[in-house]
Design a protein around this motif. Structure first.
Motif, PDB file in Angstrom:
ATOM      1  N   GLY A   1       0.824  -1.191   0.000  1.00 32.74           N
ATOM      2  CA  GLY A   1       0.000   0.000   0.000  1.00 32.74           C
ATOM      3  C   GLY A   1       0.858   1.240   0.000  1.00 32.74           C
ATOM      4  O   GLY A   1       2.086   1.179   0.084  1.00 32.74           O
ATOM      5  N   SER A   2       0.199   2.388  -0.056  1.00 35.00           N
ATOM      6  CA  SER A   2       0.946   3.648  -0.120  1.00 35.00           C
ATOM      7  C   SER A   2       1.693   3.943   1.166  1.00 35.00           C
ATOM      8  O   SER A   2       2.660   4.701   1.174  1.00 35.00           O
ATOM      9  N   ASN A   3       1.246   3.280   2.326  1.00 38.35           N
ATOM     10  CA  ASN A   3       1.949   3.519   3.578  1.00 38.35           C
ATOM     11  C   ASN A   3       3.044   2.506   3.829  1.00 38.35           C
ATOM     12  O   ASN A   3       3.642   2.455   4.895  1.00 38.35           O
ATOM     13  N   GLY A   4       3.304   1.628   2.806  1.00 40.08           N
ATOM     14  CA  GLY A   4       4.385   0.660   2.926  1.00 40.08           C
ATOM     15  C   GLY A   4       3.934  -0.671   3.458  1.00 40.08           C
ATOM     16  O   GLY A   4       4.684  -1.639   3.436  1.00 40.08           O
ATOM     17  N   SER A   5       2.689  -0.776   3.985  1.00 39.64           N
ATOM     18  CA  SER A   5       2.195  -2.049   4.494  1.00 39.64           C
ATOM     19  C   SER A   5       1.600  -2.866   3.379  1.00 39.64           C
ATOM     20  O   SER A   5       1.133  -2.326   2.384  1.00 39.64           O
ATOM     21  N   ALA A   6       1.628  -4.177   3.540  1.00 42.25           N
ATOM     22  CA  ALA A   6       1.085  -5.056   2.512  1.00 42.25           C
ATOM     23  C   ALA A   6      -0.409  -4.850   2.390  1.00 42.25           C
ATOM     24  O   ALA A   6      -1.114  -4.671   3.377  1.00 42.25           O
ATOM     25  N   SER A   7      -0.874  -4.814   1.129  1.00 42.78           N
ATOM     26  CA  SER A   7      -2.301  -4.625   0.883  1.00 42.78           C
ATOM     27  C   SER A   7      -3.018  -5.940   1.044  1.00 42.78           C
ATOM     28  O   SER A   7      -2.520  -6.987   0.656  1.00 42.78           O
ATOM     29  N   SER A   8      -4.198  -5.875   1.580  1.00 52.24           N
ATOM     30  CA  SER A   8      -5.035  -7.055   1.676  1.00 52.24           C
ATOM     31  C   SER A   8      -5.788  -7.257   0.386  1.00 52.24           C
ATOM     32  O   SER A   8      -5.848  -6.362  -0.449  1.00 52.24           O
ATOM     33  N   ASN A   9      -6.342  -8.419   0.223  1.00 57.64           N
ATOM     34  CA  ASN A   9      -7.121  -8.675  -0.979  1.00 57.64           C
ATOM     35  C   ASN A   9      -8.245  -7.652  -1.082  1.00 57.64           C
ATOM     36  O   ASN A   9      -8.959  -7.384  -0.132  1.00 57.64           O
ATOM     37  N   GLY A  10      -8.388  -7.115  -2.247  1.00 57.12           N
ATOM     38  CA  GLY A  10      -9.429  -6.122  -2.462  1.00 57.12           C
ATOM     39  C   GLY A  10      -8.986  -4.717  -2.147  1.00 57.12           C
ATOM     40  O   GLY A  10      -9.732  -3.768  -2.350  1.00 57.12           O
ATOM     41  N   GLY A  11      -7.771  -4.569  -1.600  1.00 62.19           N
ATOM     42  CA  GLY A  11      -7.278  -3.236  -1.306  1.00 62.19           C
ATOM     43  C   GLY A  11      -6.994  -2.452  -2.577  1.00 62.19           C
ATOM     44  O   GLY A  11      -6.720  -3.024  -3.623  1.00 62.19           O
ATOM     45  N   SER A  12      -7.076  -1.123  -2.524  1.00 63.91           N
ATOM     46  CA  SER A  12      -6.837  -0.287  -3.715  1.00 63.91           C
ATOM     47  C   SER A  12      -5.372   0.096  -3.800  1.00 63.91           C
ATOM     48  O   SER A  12      -4.707   0.291  -2.783  1.00 63.91           O
ATOM     49  N   PHE A  13      -4.888   0.221  -5.029  1.00 60.73           N
ATOM     50  CA  PHE A  13      -3.513   0.637  -5.277  1.00 60.73           C
ATOM     51  C   PHE A  13      -3.508   2.025  -5.897  1.00 60.73           C
ATOM     52  O   PHE A  13      -4.475   2.422  -6.549  1.00 60.73           O
ATOM     53  N   PRO A  14      -2.424   2.776  -5.771  1.00 63.07           N
ATOM     54  CA  PRO A  14      -2.327   4.074  -6.452  1.00 63.07           C
ATOM     55  C   PRO A  14      -2.423   3.890  -7.961  1.00 63.07           C
ATOM     56  O   PRO A  14      -1.992   2.868  -8.493  1.00 63.07           O
ATOM     57  N   THR A  15      -3.007   4.874  -8.625  1.00 65.23           N
ATOM     58  CA  THR A  15      -3.129   4.817 -10.081  1.00 65.23           C
ATOM     59  C   THR A  15      -1.747   4.887 -10.716  1.00 65.23           C
ATOM     60  O   THR A  15      -0.980   5.814 -10.447  1.00 65.23           O
ATOM     61  N   VAL A  16      -1.427   3.903 -11.538  1.00 60.83           N
ATOM     62  CA  VAL A  16      -0.117   3.863 -12.181  1.00 60.83           C
ATOM     63  C   VAL A  16      -0.163   4.707 -13.452  1.00 60.83           C
ATOM     64  O   VAL A  16      -1.073   4.564 -14.268  1.00 60.83           O
ATOM     65  N   MET A  17       0.811   5.612 -13.580  1.00 57.32           N
ATOM     66  CA  MET A  17       0.853   6.490 -14.748  1.00 57.32           C
ATOM     67  C   MET A  17       1.938   6.028 -15.708  1.00 57.32           C
ATOM     68  O   MET A  17       3.024   5.617 -15.292  1.00 57.32           O
ATOM     69  N   ASN A  18       1.647   6.129 -17.004  1.00 54.57           N
ATOM     70  CA  ASN A  18       2.610   5.813 -18.059  1.00 54.57           C
ATOM     71  C   ASN A  18       3.037   7.122 -18.729  1.00 54.57           C
ATOM     72  O   ASN A  18       2.193   7.953 -19.057  1.00 54.57           O
ATOM     73  N   THR A  19       4.334   7.308 -18.895  1.00 63.09           N
ATOM     74  CA  THR A  19       4.851   8.537 -19.504  1.00 63.09           C
ATOM     75  C   THR A  19       5.398   8.240 -20.887  1.00 63.09           C
ATOM     76  O   THR A  19       6.199   7.311 -21.056  1.00 63.09           O
TER      77      THR A  19
END
Length: 394
Positions: A9-27
């Protein structure tokens, strides 16, 4: 781009199933310069936005499968070339279908069109007929054919700069425009190659800063309805209005019935030059300095003296007024035709240049005249010293 490891996750802790991730940007950044055209695309997109915008379109641009073109309104577009399918970018996970293989993408919405200082004015002079630039305003306010060719060259290059956003264009493109109006000949070919106002590199030509200034001056004159041209582009000769004005004009530069310039009238402008020059000659006999000089040196000296009299180092002087000044200001009689030939031959070699309306001396020419004056004075001093020493010999 977000810097977050997959599975955390954004705070460094492992995300649980169903947790949201930051939107990944492509440049994506793409830059291409080819044959006088330049284009650049830079985008930061999420996968979802990339797919909705059209992955095949960007893929085709990057893959070199689309080329610049123009719509009937003259707006630039990118067209798909050939029937081959556009190259895909895995970035978008996009599968093109037959429907969008023929797509024409108008890039104006994404990339602003070039708009220089005088773009709107230049659109009054030219317009595109398909892919061909067409001259619409033929009244170039030119003095003769070579002047018309130079003016058209300046305007074409300024249009390319201000409207198309191109600093240089292919030489063949410029030649084609000159040929269509019958102004392409050896004179303009030589001028383009040697002009200090143009940048000529291999197969391209563009405007230097001095050329841009000259081009904008030409543009202003062309659009100024109060200015009458002496040479008509459509007929290939002197315009009727110019001929009528020439008969009534009292200026000594205009032609007489025999085609020769009037030489029995002192223009008011030259008279003022002579009046201002006289006080500057109190300590030096300039007549003695230049009476034995060549025709070109006399002309160069006259231009230098007029600069001193007017306090204007960039003044442009016609051959007729220069002849008058040499006679009334220095007592030197010269043939105008011979004087013009001599100065024309020296034009562009560093000392002076031929411009519309006459000749202009350059800083190296000013320095050359001053060296000539010092040399003549030193020689005169040596001769005088020799004579004086001879008189006191026992």
């Amino acid at each position: 781009m977000c810097g977050t490891l997959i599975g955390e996750g954004s705070n460094g802790s492992a995300s649980s199933n169903g947790g949201s991730f930051p939107t990944v940007m492509n440049t994506l950044k793409f830059v291409e310069t080819s044959k006088g055209y330049s284009r650049e695309i830079q985008a930061s997109l999420s996968n979802e936005v990339g797919i909705s915008w059209g992955g095949a379109a960007i893929a085709a641009i990057v893959g070199g499968q689309m080329t610049p073109g123009k719509t009937p309104t003259g707006r630039p577009v990118i067209r798909n070339v050939g029937n081959a399918e556009p190259q895909q970018l895995s970035l978008f996970n996009y599968e093109p279908n037959a429907e969008n293989n023929e797509t024409t993408i108008n890039t104006v919405a994404q990339l602003p069109a070039a708009h220089g200082v005088d773009a709107d004015k230049l659109r009054q002079i030219f317009r595109y007929n398909g892919e061909q630039l067409q001259l619409m305003e033929t009244r170039l306010k030119a003095a003769n054919k070579i002047d018309a060719a130079r003016r058209l060259t300046f305007l074409v290059l300024l249009y390319s700069l201000d409207v198309d956003g191109r600093e240089e264009i292919p030489r063949t493109e410029l030649n084609d425009i000159l040929k269509r109006v019958r102004l392409y000949d050896n004179n303009i070919i030589t001028w383009i190659s040697k002009s200090a106002d143009l940048i000529v590199e291999k197969d391209t030509v563009g405007l230097r800063l001095s050329g841009q200034e000259q081009a904008r001056k030409v543009l202003a004159e062309v659009l100024d309805r109060s200015i009458e041209g002496k040479w008509d582009l459509t007929s290939g000769g002197a315009s009727r209005s110019s001929k009528l004005n020439g008969k009534a004009d009292e200026d000594s530069e205009n032609s007489t019935k025999n085609g020769k310039r009037k030489n029995n009238e002192l223009s008011k402008e030259v008279e003022s030059w002579v009046v201002n020059w006289k006080p500057l000659t109190s300590n030096i006999d300039f007549h003695a300095v230049i009476k034995d000089c060549t025709g070109m040196e006399k002309g160069l000296f006259g231009l230098w003296a007029i600069c001193q009299a007017t306090n204007d180092p960039k003044i442009v002087v016609s051959s007729n007024k220069l002849k008058q000044f040499l006679y009334f200001g220095l007592g030197i009689k010269v043939d105008e035709s011979n004087l013009e030939r001599r100065l024309q031959a020296a034009s562009g070699q560093g000392s002076l240049i031929k411009v519309q309306g006459g000749f202009q001396i350059l800083p190296p020419g000013l320095a050359e005249v001053e060296r000539l004056i010092n040399s003549k004075q030193n020689n005169a001093s040596i001769d005088e010293s020799a004579e004086n020493s001879g008189e006191v010999q026992p």
